[in-house]
Motif scaffolding. Structure first.
Motif, PDB file in Angstrom:
ATOM      1  N   VAL A  88       0.721  -1.168  -0.062  1.00  0.00           N
ATOM      2  CA  VAL A  88       0.087  -0.102  -0.091  1.00  0.00           C
ATOM      3  C   VAL A  88       0.938   1.316   0.007  1.00  0.00           C
ATOM      4  CG1 VAL A  88      -1.774   0.947   1.288  1.00  0.00           C
ATOM      5  CG2 VAL A  88      -1.757  -1.291   1.364  1.00  0.00           C
ATOM      6  N   GLN A  89       0.429   2.484  -0.537  1.00  0.00           N
ATOM      7  CA  GLN A  89       1.240   3.710  -0.814  1.00  0.00           C
ATOM      8  C   GLN A  89       0.226   4.562  -0.582  1.00  0.00           C
ATOM      9  OE1 GLN A  89       2.688   5.206  -4.361  1.00  0.00           O
ATOM     10  NE2 GLN A  89       4.623   5.661  -3.453  1.00  0.00           N
ATOM     11  N   LEU A  90       0.436   5.038   0.695  1.00  0.00           N
ATOM     12  CA  LEU A  90      -0.312   6.359   1.083  1.00  0.00           C
ATOM     13  C   LEU A  90       0.371   7.739   0.821  1.00  0.00           C
ATOM     14  CD1 LEU A  90      -1.351   5.080   4.693  1.00  0.00           C
ATOM     15  CD2 LEU A  90      -2.513   4.665   2.324  1.00  0.00           C
ATOM     16  N   THR A  91      -0.298   8.699   0.167  1.00  0.00           N
ATOM     17  CA  THR A  91       0.048   9.851  -0.326  1.00  0.00           C
ATOM     18  C   THR A  91      -0.479  11.070   0.163  1.00  0.00           C
ATOM     19  OG1 THR A  91      -1.183   9.545  -2.368  1.00  0.00           O
ATOM     20  CG2 THR A  91       1.146   8.855  -2.401  1.00  0.00           C
ATOM     21  N   GLY A  92      -1.171  11.148   1.502  1.00  0.00           N
ATOM     22  CA  GLY A  92      -2.170  12.301   1.778  1.00  0.00           C
ATOM     23  C   GLY A  92      -3.136  12.306   1.708  1.00  0.00           C
ATOM     24  N   ALA A  93      -3.784  11.587   0.511  1.00  0.00           N
ATOM     25  CA  ALA A  93      -5.457  11.614   0.495  1.00  0.00           C
ATOM     26  C   ALA A  93      -5.816  10.132   0.878  1.00  0.00           C
ATOM     27  CB  ALA A  93      -5.630  11.250  -1.189  1.00  0.00           C
ATOM     28  N   ALA A  94      -7.337  10.225   1.040  1.00  0.00           N
ATOM     29  CA  ALA A  94      -7.998   8.867   1.858  1.00  0.00           C
ATOM     30  C   ALA A  94      -7.727   7.748   0.527  1.00  0.00           C
ATOM     31  CB  ALA A  94      -9.467   9.192   1.921  1.00  0.00           C
ATOM     32  N   ALA A  95      -7.476   6.363   0.703  1.00  0.00           N
ATOM     33  CA  ALA A  95      -7.523   5.329  -0.020  1.00  0.00           C
ATOM     34  C   ALA A  95      -8.481   4.539   0.471  1.00  0.00           C
ATOM     35  CB  ALA A  95      -6.172   4.874  -0.096  1.00  0.00           C
ATOM     36  N   THR A  96      -8.893   3.588  -0.549  1.00  0.00           N
ATOM     37  CA  THR A  96      -9.687   2.255  -0.422  1.00  0.00           C
ATOM     38  C   THR A  96      -9.198   1.118  -0.769  1.00  0.00           C
ATOM     39  OG1 THR A  96     -11.578   3.537  -0.322  1.00  0.00           O
ATOM     40  CG2 THR A  96     -12.128   1.307  -0.391  1.00  0.00           C
ATOM     41  N   LEU A  97      -9.178  -0.190   0.158  1.00  0.00           N
ATOM     42  CA  LEU A  97      -8.586  -1.485  -0.289  1.00  0.00           C
ATOM     43  C   LEU A  97      -9.420  -2.461   0.355  1.00  0.00           C
ATOM     44  CD1 LEU A  97      -6.457  -2.986  -1.416  1.00  0.00           C
ATOM     45  CD2 LEU A  97      -4.963  -2.812   0.416  1.00  0.00           C
ATOM     46  N   ASP A  98     -10.023  -2.874  -0.505  1.00  0.00           N
ATOM     47  CA  ASP A  98     -10.920  -4.327  -0.047  1.00  0.00           C
ATOM     48  C   ASP A  98      -9.885  -5.412   0.172  1.00  0.00           C
ATOM     49  OD1 ASP A  98     -13.069  -2.775   0.478  1.00  0.00           O
ATOM     50  OD2 ASP A  98     -13.911  -2.950  -1.696  1.00  0.00           O
ATOM     51  N   ILE A  99     -10.244  -6.447   0.905  1.00  0.00           N
ATOM     52  CA  ILE A  99      -9.405  -7.625   1.062  1.00  0.00           C
ATOM     53  C   ILE A  99     -10.113  -8.839   1.121  1.00  0.00           C
ATOM     54  CG2 ILE A  99      -7.499  -8.695   2.471  1.00  0.00           C
ATOM     55  CD1 ILE A  99      -7.164  -5.794   3.768  1.00  0.00           C
ATOM     56  N   ARG A 100      -9.580  -9.763   0.456  1.00  0.00           N
ATOM     57  CA  ARG A 100     -10.491 -10.998   0.593  1.00  0.00           C
ATOM     58  C   ARG A 100      -9.341 -12.196   1.238  1.00  0.00           C
ATOM     59  NH1 ARG A 100     -12.088 -15.386  -4.109  1.00  0.00           N
ATOM     60  NH2 ARG A 100     -10.289 -16.201  -3.677  1.00  0.00           N
ATOM     61  N   VAL A 101     -10.182 -12.958   2.159  1.00  0.00           N
ATOM     62  CA  VAL A 101      -9.313 -13.947   2.791  1.00  0.00           C
ATOM     63  C   VAL A 101     -10.166 -15.250   2.768  1.00  0.00           C
ATOM     64  CG1 VAL A 101      -8.219 -12.375   4.375  1.00  0.00           C
ATOM     65  CG2 VAL A 101     -10.537 -13.552   5.165  1.00  0.00           C
ATOM     66  N   ASP A 102      -9.415 -16.397   2.739  1.00  0.00           N
ATOM     67  CA  ASP A 102      -9.868 -17.854   2.502  1.00  0.00           C
ATOM     68  C   ASP A 102      -9.769 -18.551   3.503  1.00  0.00           C
ATOM     69  OD1 ASP A 102     -10.423 -17.348  -0.411  1.00  0.00           O
ATOM     70  OD2 ASP A 102      -8.306 -17.368  -0.927  1.00  0.00           O
ATOM     71  N   VAL A 103     -10.588 -19.551   3.574  1.00  0.00           N
ATOM     72  CA  VAL A 103     -10.544 -20.617   4.902  1.00  0.00           C
ATOM     73  C   VAL A 103      -9.071 -21.124   4.906  1.00  0.00           C
ATOM     74  CG1 VAL A 103     -11.383 -22.803   5.725  1.00  0.00           C
ATOM     75  CG2 VAL A 103     -12.749 -21.027   4.841  1.00  0.00           C
ATOM     76  N   ALA A 104      -8.627 -21.428   6.103  1.00  0.00           N
ATOM     77  CA  ALA A 104      -7.340 -21.846   6.273  1.00  0.00           C
ATOM     78  C   ALA A 104      -7.088 -22.408   7.573  1.00  0.00           C
ATOM     79  CB  ALA A 104      -5.913 -20.653   5.809  1.00  0.00           C
TER      80      ALA A 104
END
Length: 744
Positions: A88-104
């Motif tokens: 992830v690169q944050l540059t002062g503005a709002a950012a959105t990142l959705d994450i998917r995880v799997d059964v483990a």
């Protein structure tokens, strides 16, 4: 010359301090492979020097993180799920990142115990076990010591029922070879002794256990491993309460809350447990046991502040417990049982307080500092002195500072630690039979490098430890006179090396090789110092290696891990009573021992509704010859196994969840051990304590959105057994209760 060097150093310092002040916000959701939100998942934003910010997802799977501008790695830790890390690169503005995880079968974890800075489970070769709150709740556990029974290679032995003295034996080591921490605060008494019976579970986020010597990280007492309790704070607001009651007159109630308010993260709770214990008849004499009761009260408050550059945290934890001590009323091989002790009682009051600060100069550089206090006061009322309780206590102050820097692709940490200990007891006396303390100072300097690239991860560390015992006045005891001791200084260097290599790397199948080498030390305990005539007692030492292989199948739903370990214990302190040709003192560092074995674990999660885990340990322990003579400490002979270390032990857990209901089944098994006469000790004979198998089972039902009822049966088969010879464990018992939760 000085000026020419000072100018570049000043420029470097100004560059570090000129980190940009702007901050960014990262939001998103965490969902499972089938699109359902994953609540209470831990979301961690990491810089090259470690975590910068962390939070937990709410009921909808949403998360929110604030951090300074920079390049980071985002990880999600969710029990029963696993997903790849994200850059992830944050540059002062709002950012959105959705994450998917799997059964483990096993989740990726960010752990604070296996290095001088937090590391990931897959990024270290250490033998590591992480017990997550979700698993602990599903198994309806009431104390941390019950959770530790799921750590392979860590034998947990309790001398009776709830609250009875409980010891931890790591990989064939002694009961004072495990360092126990809560949020970095040391809980052991001087010399490593620790009673694990009184560790609550209600306020914890997780338990981390690292096996093998960790003195390169923590100094003295981390001979065989480290157990760290990590408290819960921050995340979306949540609160809960529990009440349960059942057999043996037992009941438990607690309440907890945690959340985030602006930049502040907080958490806390209180718990009360009481039990009548065993109130039946003693097998030996038919007497009624009436002194097996136990009461424990604990409270904790934690607070943290997460700024753009500054991170602060504090913890205050207090406990009070009291227990009757009926003595050994079980096995009596020499027919010397004197009867139930209806008088003896032990009372403990504990306090742990700590504060820490992290100042981020840049994403690749930071300074950390911490201060802590651990204080225990105890009184013991004996049948021999029913009107005058014996008092004892242990107090430890600790200060620690370190500097983290990412440079040339390696994360470096260097720092120092200062500790001051005082142990007191009515049995520690001087020339006029007055009570005197045993005081000690420890100073440590440490460094570590961590490298991770592609399939390879390396950790290497070194710690210099200087232990100074203050001068100690002698005494004129008829039974154990002690000459005056001048102040003594001992210096020890402990290295550690860990390697992990992913031989086969894929999202569905992998094979990881790992290995460790390290040394450990335990400085003499207060009782060992107070009751010897030897002014030169040295630390006990260990050299350890382990190596293993971990393989994952079916996208991580099946994980198999196998580890070989070998520990060589040297300079063990024993009482030798001036054996000719061995030593001229009552006690000395002349004993040696060996432990080696194999640990195997299997974790299988075929669906999101079912988890199967099991572990087995096979080990061989051996008493070696004393230094200077080809004999072992009396009454043992060379080649005898160490006491209370099973050659074979194992466990298996099955956890099922279906809609509003869940259930678990737990099986524990332990082979025979060698133990001593429960009344008169080793000189009265060595005996075989038979092995056993126990079964626990339970179920829960969520009757309303926020209300859950549950019940469990412990020792379901009503097995008669003794973890420690002469001290019967509790028979079958049933507990039922209700849990209420609130969140937003």
């Amino acid at each position: 010359m000085i000026r020419s060097h000072a100018l570049p150093l000043a420029g470097l310092l100004l560059a570090l301090l000129s980190a940009p002040a702007s901050a960014a916000r990262l939001t998103g959701t965490v969902t499972s492979g089938d699109g359902h939100p994953v609540s209470d998942a831990r979301v961690v934003l990491e810089s090259p020097t470690g975590p910068v910010a962390s939070t937990r997802t709410d009921r909808t799977g949403a998360y929110l993180l604030d951090a300074p501008d920079g390049d980071y790695v985002l990880r999600v830790v969710a029990e029963g799920f696993s997903g790849p890390s994200q850059r992830v690169q944050l540059t002062g503005a709002a950012a959105t990142l959705d994450i998917r995880v799997d059964v483990a079968a096993l989740a990726e974890s960010v752990v604070v115990t296996a290095g001088l800075a937090p590391v990931t489970r897959s990024g270290t070769g250490a033998s590591l076990t992480v017990l997550d709150q979700t698993e602990l709740r599903a198994r309806q556990l009431e104390s941390s010591v019950d959770a530790l029974r799921s750590v392979p290679g860590l034998a947990v032995l309790r001398s009776g029922g709830r609250g009875a003295v409980t010891s931890l034996f790591p990989r064939g080591g002694e009961s004072d070879f495990t360092l126990v921490l809560v949020d970095g605060i040391r809980l052991n008494d001087m010399g490593g002794s620790f009673d694990a019976a009184h560790l609550p579970l209600f306020d914890l986020d997780r338990i981390e256990v690292v096996r093998g010597p960790q003195s390169a990280l923590y100094g003295t007492d981390a001979v065989g491993g480290v157990v760290q309790l990590v408290t819960r704070r921050g995340g979306p607001f949540s609160a809960g309460g529990l009440f349960e009651a059942g057999s043996f007159g037992t009941w438990r109630a607690n309440g907890t809350a945690n959340g985030t308010t602006g930049r502040f993260r907080w958490g806390g709770g209180v718990e009360r447990l009481a039990s009548d214990g065993f109130t039946g008849t003693a097998p030996g004499t038919g007497e009624v046991v009436s002194n097996d009761d136990y009461t424990r009260t604990d409270a904790t408050v934690s607070l943290g502040y997460q700024g753009d550059r500054l991170l602060l945290s504090g913890l205050l934890r207090a406990g009070d417990n009291t227990r009757g001590v009926p003595g050994p009323y079980g096995s009596d091989p020499n027919d010397t049982y004197a009867g139930v002790d209806r008088v003896s009682r032990n009372d403990n009051r504990t306090l742990a307080a700590g504060a820490s600060a992290t100042w981020r100069l840049r994403p690749a550089a930071q300074v950390r500092g911490a201060f802590s206090l651990a204080d225990r006061d105890s009184t013991y009322l004996s049948i021999y002195t029913p009107d005058t309780p014996t008092a004892s206590g242990n107090r430890l102050y600790s200060g620690r500072g370190s500097f983290d820097l990412a440079w040339l692709g390696v994360a470096w940490t260097a720092g120092g630690e200062y500790m001051r200990e005082r142990a007191q007891s009515a049995y520690f006396t001087g020339l006029e039979n007055q009570e005197i303390p045993v005081d000690r100072t420890q100073v440590g300097a440490f460094g570590e490098g961590r490298f991770e690239r592609g399939r390879l991860a390396l950790q290497g560390g070194l710690r210099y430890e200087r232990v100074v015992r203050d001068a100690l006045e002698g005494n004129r005891s008829v039974f154990s006179p002690r000459p005056p001791f001048a102040a003594s200084t001992t210096s020890v260097v402990n290295p550690r090396l860990s390697v992990s290599y992913r031989l086969l790397g894929g999202d569905t199948t992998w094979l990881r090789l790992r290995g460790n080498f390290g040394t450990g030390m335990r400085a003499p305990g207060a009782f060992e110092i107070a009751f010897t005539d030897n002014p030169g007692l040295k630390p006990e030492r260990t050299r350890s290696i382990d190596g293993g292989v971990e393989t994952g199948w079916f996208g991580g739903r099946l994980i198999v891990d196998a580890v070989y370990f070998r520990n060589e214990y040297d300079d063990l302190i024993v009482t030798v009573a001036r054996v000719p040709g061995t030593t001229s003192y009552r006690s000395d560092n002349i004993s040696n021992a060996l432990a080696e074995g194999v640990e195997g674990t299997v974790s299988f999660r075929p669906t999101a509704f079912m988890t199967v885990r099991g572990g087995v340990v096979g080990q061989r322990t051996e008493i070696l010859a004393n230094d200077g003579r080809p004999v072992a400490p009396s009454p043992f002979t060379v080649g005898d196994p160490l006491l209370r270390r099973p050659e074979l032990a194992g466990f298996a857990d099955v956890i099922l969840t279906a809609g509003r209901t869940s259930g678990f089944v737990r099986v524990d098994s332990r082979g025979d051990t060698q133990d001593i006469d429960p009344s008169f000790g080793a000189n009265a004979g060595i005996f075989t304590n038979p092995g056993y198998l126990t079964v626990d089972a339970g179920a829960s039902w969520r009757v309303l959105e926020r209300v859950e009822v549950f019940g469990r049966a412990l020792n379901l088969l009503d097995t008669d057994y003794e973890e420690i010879f002469g001290f019967p464990a509790l028979g079958r018992s049933v507990m039922v209760g209700v849990r209420v939760a609130a969140s937003r």
